[in-house]
Design a protein around this motif. Structure first.
Motif, mmCIF file in Angstrom:
data_model
loop_
_atom_site.group_PDB
_atom_site.id
_atom_site.type_symbol
_atom_site.label_atom_id
_atom_site.label_comp_id
_atom_site.label_asym_id
_atom_site.label_seq_id
_atom_site.Cartn_x
_atom_site.Cartn_y
_atom_site.Cartn_z
ATOM 1 N N UNK A 121 0.638 -1.248 -0.054
ATOM 2 C CA UNK A 121 0.074 -0.116 -0.131
ATOM 3 C C UNK A 121 0.861 1.312 0.094
ATOM 4 N N UNK A 122 2.047 1.394 0.642
ATOM 5 C CA UNK A 122 2.884 2.240 0.760
ATOM 6 C C UNK A 122 3.323 2.511 -0.672
ATOM 7 N N UNK A 123 3.880 1.420 -1.289
ATOM 8 C CA UNK A 123 4.273 1.575 -2.666
ATOM 9 C C UNK A 123 3.388 2.525 -3.665
ATOM 10 N N UNK A 124 2.206 2.103 -3.312
ATOM 11 C CA UNK A 124 1.077 2.392 -4.351
ATOM 12 C C UNK A 124 0.861 3.951 -4.378
ATOM 13 N N UNK A 125 1.274 4.570 -3.320
ATOM 14 C CA UNK A 125 1.296 6.059 -3.048
ATOM 15 C C UNK A 125 2.116 6.709 -3.964
ATOM 16 N N UNK A 126 3.101 5.969 -4.623
ATOM 17 C CA UNK A 126 4.049 6.779 -5.436
ATOM 18 C C UNK A 126 4.045 6.249 -6.816
ATOM 19 N N UNK A 127 3.544 6.817 -7.829
ATOM 20 C CA UNK A 127 3.547 6.601 -9.407
ATOM 21 C C UNK A 127 4.972 6.337 -9.849
ATOM 22 N N UNK A 128 5.775 7.100 -9.271
ATOM 23 C CA UNK A 128 7.344 7.053 -9.718
ATOM 24 C C UNK A 128 8.053 5.811 -9.431
ATOM 25 N N UNK A 129 7.529 4.744 -8.568
ATOM 26 C CA UNK A 129 8.167 3.658 -8.326
ATOM 27 C C UNK A 129 8.320 2.685 -9.363
ATOM 28 N N UNK A 130 9.290 1.954 -9.295
ATOM 29 C CA UNK A 130 9.537 0.872 -10.533
ATOM 30 C C UNK A 130 8.581 0.013 -10.540
ATOM 31 N N UNK A 131 8.137 -0.590 -11.694
ATOM 32 C CA UNK A 131 7.304 -1.345 -12.067
ATOM 33 C C UNK A 131 7.484 -2.898 -11.268
ATOM 34 N N UNK A 132 8.859 -3.075 -11.288
ATOM 35 C CA UNK A 132 9.504 -4.380 -11.006
ATOM 36 C C UNK A 132 9.089 -4.502 -9.364
ATOM 37 N N UNK A 133 9.484 -3.229 -8.706
ATOM 38 C CA UNK A 133 9.126 -3.621 -7.163
ATOM 39 C C UNK A 133 7.799 -3.377 -6.877
ATOM 40 N N UNK A 134 6.893 -2.776 -7.508
ATOM 41 C CA UNK A 134 5.434 -3.017 -7.234
ATOM 42 C C UNK A 134 4.968 -4.461 -7.538
ATOM 43 N N UNK A 135 5.396 -4.924 -8.510
ATOM 44 C CA UNK A 135 4.825 -6.317 -8.864
ATOM 45 C C UNK A 135 5.383 -7.411 -7.893
ATOM 46 N N UNK A 136 6.752 -7.208 -7.447
ATOM 47 C CA UNK A 136 7.154 -8.159 -6.727
ATOM 48 C C UNK A 136 6.516 -7.935 -5.332
ATOM 49 N N UNK A 137 6.078 -6.703 -4.782
ATOM 50 C CA UNK A 137 5.266 -6.544 -3.565
ATOM 51 C C UNK A 137 3.860 -7.241 -3.791
ATOM 52 N N UNK A 185 -6.987 -5.320 -3.940
ATOM 53 C CA UNK A 185 -5.662 -4.834 -4.136
ATOM 54 C C UNK A 185 -5.257 -4.922 -5.794
ATOM 55 N N UNK A 186 -5.616 -5.976 -6.422
ATOM 56 C CA UNK A 186 -5.390 -5.910 -7.774
ATOM 57 C C UNK A 186 -6.097 -4.647 -8.509
ATOM 58 N N UNK A 187 -7.112 -4.250 -8.142
ATOM 59 C CA UNK A 187 -7.597 -3.146 -8.621
ATOM 60 C C UNK A 187 -6.735 -1.985 -8.692
ATOM 61 N N UNK A 188 -6.202 -1.603 -7.171
ATOM 62 C CA UNK A 188 -5.431 -0.414 -6.930
ATOM 63 C C UNK A 188 -4.178 -0.683 -7.706
ATOM 64 N N UNK A 189 -3.574 -1.875 -7.782
ATOM 65 C CA UNK A 189 -2.281 -1.788 -8.717
ATOM 66 C C UNK A 189 -2.597 -1.799 -10.007
ATOM 67 N N UNK A 190 -3.817 -2.040 -10.550
ATOM 68 C CA UNK A 190 -4.014 -1.919 -11.963
ATOM 69 C C UNK A 190 -4.026 -0.357 -12.119
ATOM 70 N N UNK A 191 -4.644 0.323 -11.066
ATOM 71 C CA UNK A 191 -4.910 1.859 -11.225
ATOM 72 C C UNK A 191 -3.385 2.452 -10.993
ATOM 73 N N UNK A 192 -2.464 1.724 -10.168
ATOM 74 C CA UNK A 192 -1.050 2.387 -10.242
ATOM 75 C C UNK A 192 -0.300 2.420 -11.440
ATOM 76 N N UNK A 193 -0.473 1.047 -12.187
ATOM 77 C CA UNK A 193 0.328 0.920 -13.379
ATOM 78 C C UNK A 193 -0.394 2.206 -14.647
ATOM 79 N N UNK A 194 -1.437 2.381 -14.412
ATOM 80 C CA UNK A 194 -2.126 3.458 -15.266
ATOM 81 C C UNK A 194 -1.616 4.651 -14.962
ATOM 82 N N UNK A 195 -1.453 5.235 -13.573
ATOM 83 C CA UNK A 195 -0.990 6.374 -13.031
ATOM 84 C C UNK A 195 0.444 6.435 -13.342
ATOM 85 N N UNK A 196 1.061 5.192 -13.356
ATOM 86 C CA UNK A 196 2.580 5.167 -13.718
ATOM 87 C C UNK A 196 2.910 5.782 -15.113
ATOM 88 N N UNK A 197 2.058 5.106 -15.806
ATOM 89 C CA UNK A 197 2.034 5.412 -17.617
ATOM 90 C C UNK A 197 1.875 6.708 -17.547
#
Length: 365
Positions: free
Chosen positions: A18-34, A88-100
């Motif tokens: 959840x902490x990682x999801x607060x920052x769209x600038x995090x690396x995708x590999x880090x978020x996926x691993x978490x 959780x999956x929904x919010x990670x999907x949302x994070x990927x769109x924000x990261x993009x």
């Protein structure tokens, strides 16, 4: 692993994600691993560790609370681990769109960054599709409130918008490389249709909180219809069909003017979400002059060379692009964490599982 330590690790993994999801600038590999780590630990709360495919006896033992993207601070609570898995999956999907969006927002994104944007949007679309297709129907308690993140129409809107935005990356690249006008037109047409489908899904959701989002989608749809007709007209001109080309370019102008009107309505529309400024983006600002120049060229050449009549009916756009169509990247549910063994699962005494969700887990193991 002792059960008490298991809960500690589960809580830690959830908080880290959840902490990682607060920052769209995090690396995708880090978020996926978490994400994989948390879903692997949560697995035994959703699916039984000793009965393949059956619901876990722990599924309704813990209370989970999530807010919703369109409903402000209002939150929904369910005693269902599947509910948490979905959110959780929904919010990670949302994070990927924000990261993009964060990567695409750079002044001059490089080719590798454009590819990353495209991939992230397809990953997000795949997550939204997976929830709707594989998880939503298994919830025992379906939210009664409209426009929640668990509304199938909201999921469709997010999915189609992500795919449309992925195709925008391809369109920009095709224009930059001066690909054949028919290719650009066909892809722009498919992109416009995706935005229209997303808008229709929000209409089906039936809540006024979606109105602002809908205006944005309608604006994007009109812009890409304008692109489609503009490049279709250019393609027809290359085939010496100047009359048809003029009709297409006038149709393009009509869609562009409609988009200009919609963006004014969007700025004052009520509904959830921050107000973006798409009218300031290059894809919008450069289209009007392009259409006008091409139309002027067609009218000039028709008056000197072709002398063709302007047809009363606008030529149809080609159906189905041969290149550049974006598809959702298939989401794979992570496998169970190795800590979920038959013995670990049996260590939880179902007779002590509380009826009240506020009972601490260490009281029923």
């Amino acid at each position: 692993m002792p059960v008490c330590l298991y809960f500690s690790e589960l809580r830690q993994a959830r908080n880290q994600l959840i902490e990682l999801l607060s920052n769209p600038g995090n690396q995708t590999t880090v978020v996926t691993s978490a994400l994989d780590a948390y879903l692997g630990l949560l697995f035994g709360f959703v699916i039984s560790a000793d009965e393949n495919g059956k619901d876990s006896k722990l599924r309704h033992a813990v209370q989970f609370r999530w807010s919703n993207t369109l409903l402000g601070n209002a939150s929904l609570t369910q005693c269902d681990a599947l509910y948490d898995q979905i959110c959780v999956i929904f919010n990670v999907g949302l994070w990927f769109s924000k990261h993009a969006a964060a990567v695409a927002g750079k002044d001059e994104p490089k080719m590798e960054e454009a590819l990353e944007v495209h991939k992230c949007l397809r990953i997000a679309a795949g997550m939204f599709m997976y929830i709707k297709k594989n998880l939503l129907g298994r919830l025992k308690e379906q939210p009664q409130q409209k426009a929640t993140d668990l509304d199938s129409n909201i999921l469709v809107a997010y999915q189609q918008q992500c795919l449309a935005e992925a195709q925008e990356v391809t369109i920009a690249r095709a224009i930059e490389l001066k690909h054949n006008s028919s290719i650009v037109s066909a892809l722009a047409h498919e992109t416009a249709k995706l935005y229209t489908e997303a808008d229709a899904a929000l209409t089906a959701a039936g809540d006024r909180v979606c109105l602002k989002w809908q205006k944005y989608l309608q604006f994007k749809s009109e812009i890409y219809y304008a692109y489609a007709y503009s490049y279709h007209g250019d393609s027809l001109l290359a085939q010496d069909k100047c009359g048809d080309a003029i009709k297409c370019l006038k149709e393009s102008q009509a869609h562009y003017e409609k988009a200009t009107q919609i963006i004014k309505e969007y700025s004052s529309a009520k509904g959830a979400g921050k107000t973006a400024k798409p009218q300031e983006h290059l894809f919008f600002r450069r289209l009007g002059p392009i259409v006008q120049r091409t139309l002027d060229k067609c009218v000039h050449e028709n008056g000197i060379i072709y002398h063709q009549k302007i047809p009363p009916v606008t030529p149809e756009l080609e159906q189905g692009a041969a290149y550049g169509i974006a598809s959702p990247e298939e989401f794979q549910m992570p496998s169970s964490n190795s800590a979920w063994t038959v013995d670990t699962y049996k260590a939880f005494d179902e007779k002590k599982i509380p009826q009240k969700p506020d009972v601490r887990p260490n009281e029923w193991i």
